[in-house]
Design an enzyme around this catalytic site. Structure first.
Site, PDB file in Angstrom:
ATOM      1  N   ALA A 188      -8.456  13.626   0.350  1.00 42.54           N
ATOM      2  CA  ALA A 188      -8.281  13.141  -1.015  1.00 42.54           C
ATOM      3  C   ALA A 188      -9.074  11.838  -1.106  1.00 42.54           C
ATOM      4  CB  ALA A 188      -6.807  12.905  -1.304  1.00 42.54           C
ATOM      5  N   GLY A 246      -4.633   3.615  -3.461  1.00 46.09           N
ATOM      6  CA  GLY A 246      -4.569   4.761  -2.549  1.00 46.09           C
ATOM      7  C   GLY A 246      -4.036   5.980  -3.255  1.00 46.09           C
ATOM      8  N   ASN A 247      -3.715   6.985  -2.490  1.00 48.82           N
ATOM      9  CA  ASN A 247      -3.133   8.199  -3.090  1.00 48.82           C
ATOM     10  C   ASN A 247      -2.096   8.800  -2.154  1.00 48.82           C
ATOM     11  OD1 ASN A 247      -4.486  10.213  -1.310  1.00 48.82           O
ATOM     12  ND2 ASN A 247      -6.313   9.329  -2.254  1.00 48.82           N
ATOM     13  N   ARG A 248      -1.449   9.879  -2.612  1.00 47.76           N
ATOM     14  CA  ARG A 248      -0.292  10.417  -1.902  1.00 47.76           C
ATOM     15  C   ARG A 248      -0.643  11.477  -0.862  1.00 47.76           C
ATOM     16  NH1 ARG A 248       3.148  12.745  -6.446  1.00 47.76           N
ATOM     17  NH2 ARG A 248       4.295  13.618  -4.703  1.00 47.76           N
ATOM     18  N   SER A 249      -1.907  11.632  -0.545  1.00 51.83           N
ATOM     19  CA  SER A 249      -2.260  12.672   0.431  1.00 51.83           C
ATOM     20  C   SER A 249      -1.583  12.400   1.769  1.00 51.83           C
ATOM     21  CB  SER A 249      -3.778  12.691   0.625  1.00 51.83           C
ATOM     22  OG  SER A 249      -4.096  13.522   1.712  1.00 51.83           O
TER      23      SER A 249
END
Ligand code: CTP
Length: 434
Positions: free
Chosen positions: A300, A232-235
């Site tokens: 994102a 995943g990502n930090r969005s």
């Protein structure tokens, strides 16, 4: 609290507070409370304003006090509370509170209160204040769907808007009884966010996108490795949600395709499509894009996914993988530009991309962003410099707006809501010339 204890000689308590903001940033806010069940939610709004350091005066209608007691409003605002025009007469509050206010927020705005405001009644302190206020006035309606959709209310809302007031689109959802539909008060956080934006920019909620159809994507995608793990990502989704929330309040019909966020609530009056993976997002965007005039890709989207996703949890020990193989995801934004080129979506569709960039020895943020705009082929690129506590998970942002016509403008530092309003200004201009 004794009625005369606070506010002598002025409509507001003026002692300094520990909270921010201070000086010119500290505003005088009147919170008018109409007589509806949602009156209890005004308490959270009042608290948020006072905790932000603003001077708050609460003016309930007499029927609002059937739902929430005067003592609650006095304790939360730190100021005396009256409903009529004959209390504290030497201070002329029925004129002064409106004249001195920087913002009036009516929460909840009942059908009756809006009707009384439309005909210019001044038979209680709140309607008198509405007549004397020259600052931005924001009505936040809450009522049953039948009342919201009644031609009388529809006409009153139109009149208030035509006179320059902001009337917030209510949320849809569970109402007081068993019924559900449009008419629900937006969440207090959302009300405070919109009110704060009006303080930053008084014309931020003008209805210049009336009837326009806008698709926004937001949040981050998660690409599964197995049933419990993902890439995943930090969005946080905050910027995309701010865009969707603002576009709807500027009159647009908004669909928000949302990946994972930092627990954000669905914005009021927005059609939500929740998705998990980049693949799901691509399908949802492709399905909705042909029917809209603007697509804003603030999400994102993961560029890669694990090539295989295990059906059961990957265990340590025998058979454990020593590497993850990745497969490239489709570039949704570039795909939209292709679809427009091939006539699969209208050629007038405005396509907006986002770029989160860091500079390095080879080039600065803008150099990379200009290259990305060319590569993606979209009409506008919103550029954020990321890293060092910037852009991700924070409430403030800055950056640049690059246009395919070669235009470049700086987006000065401000709330993500303010940033959203600048992006929508540029989008509005593009729609108008197409
Ligand atoms: N985007 C997309 N589909 C992807 C990846 C990104 O639609 N598979 C969109 C994002 O929503 C954003 C824009 O492309 O509007 C730019 O995203 P960014 O991650 O900055 O760019 P990338 O294309 O991933 O390029 P790079 O990682 O090489 O900088």
């Amino acid at each position: 609290m004794p009625e005369q204890a606070a506010g002598q000689g002025s409509g507001y308590v003026t002692e300094s507070s520990d909270s921010t903001p201070s000086g010119a940033a500290r505003k005088r806010i009147v919170v008018g409370v109409g007589g509806g069940i949602a009156a209890y939610k005004s308490c959270s709004v009042i608290r948020a304003f006072t905790e932000s350091g603003h001077h708050v005066r609460v003016i309930p209608t007499a029927s609002a006090l059937e739902f929430v007691g005067k003592a609650t409003f006095e304790a939360l605002s730190g100021n005396p509370v009256h409903t009529g025009v004959f209390t504290d007469v030497p201070q002329v509050p029925h004129v002064r509170l409106g004249q001195e206010a920087d913002l009036v927020v009516i929460v909840p705005a009942t059908a009756d209160l809006m009707a009384r405001s439309v005909v210019g009644r001044a038979d209680d302190l709140l309607t008198a204040t509405l007549l004397t206020a020259r600052c931005p006035v924001m009505f936040v309606p809450a009522m049953h769907t039948e009342m919201w959709e009644h031609p009388a209310t529809v006409a009153n809302v139109a009149t208030l808007r035509a006179r320059g007031a902001t009337v917030i689109e209510p949320a849809s959802g569970r109402l007081t009884g068993k019924d559900a539909g449009p008419g629900r008060l937006p969440e207090p956080d959302e009300i405070v966010g919109l009110a704060s934006l009006l303080l930053e920019r008084p014309d931020a909620l003008r209805r210049d996108l009336e009837g326009r159809r806008i698709l926004v994507s937001a949040g981050g995608t998660r690409e599964p490795l197995d049933p419990v793990r993902f890439l995943g990502n930090r969005s946080s989704g905050k910027q995309g949600y701010a865009l969707a929330r603002l576009a709807v309040q500027r009159g647009a019909q908004v669909t928000l395709v949302s990946g994972y966020t930092a627990g954000l609530a669905d914005p009021a009056a927005v059609d939500m499509v929740h998705v998990r993976t980049a693949d799901d997002m691509q399908v949802a965007v492709a399905k909705n894009a042909p029917g809209v005039e603007v697509v804003i890709m603030a999400a994102a989207v993961a560029d890669f996914r694990p090539s295989t996703s295990a059906a059961s949890k990957i265990k340590k020990g025998a058979g454990e993988p020593d590497a993850i193989t990745l497969t490239k995801n489709e570039d949704i934004l570039a795909g939209l530009v292709q679809s427009r080129r091939h006539g699969e979506i209208p050629s007038s569709t405005v396509i907006v991309g986002f770029a989160a960039e860091t500079g390095d020895a080879e080039g600065d943020v803008l150099t990379y962003a200009r290259a990305k705009l060319l590569r993606k082929g979209c009409d506008l690129l919103v550029v954020n410099a990321v890293g060092e506590g910037k852009a991700f998970e924070v409430d403030h942002n800055d950056g640049w707006l690059l246009g395919s016509d070669g235009s470049e403008s700086a987006l000065e530092h401000g709330s993500k809501a303010l940033m959203a309003s600048r992006v929508l200004d540029a989008v509005g201009e593009l729609i108008r010339i197409r």
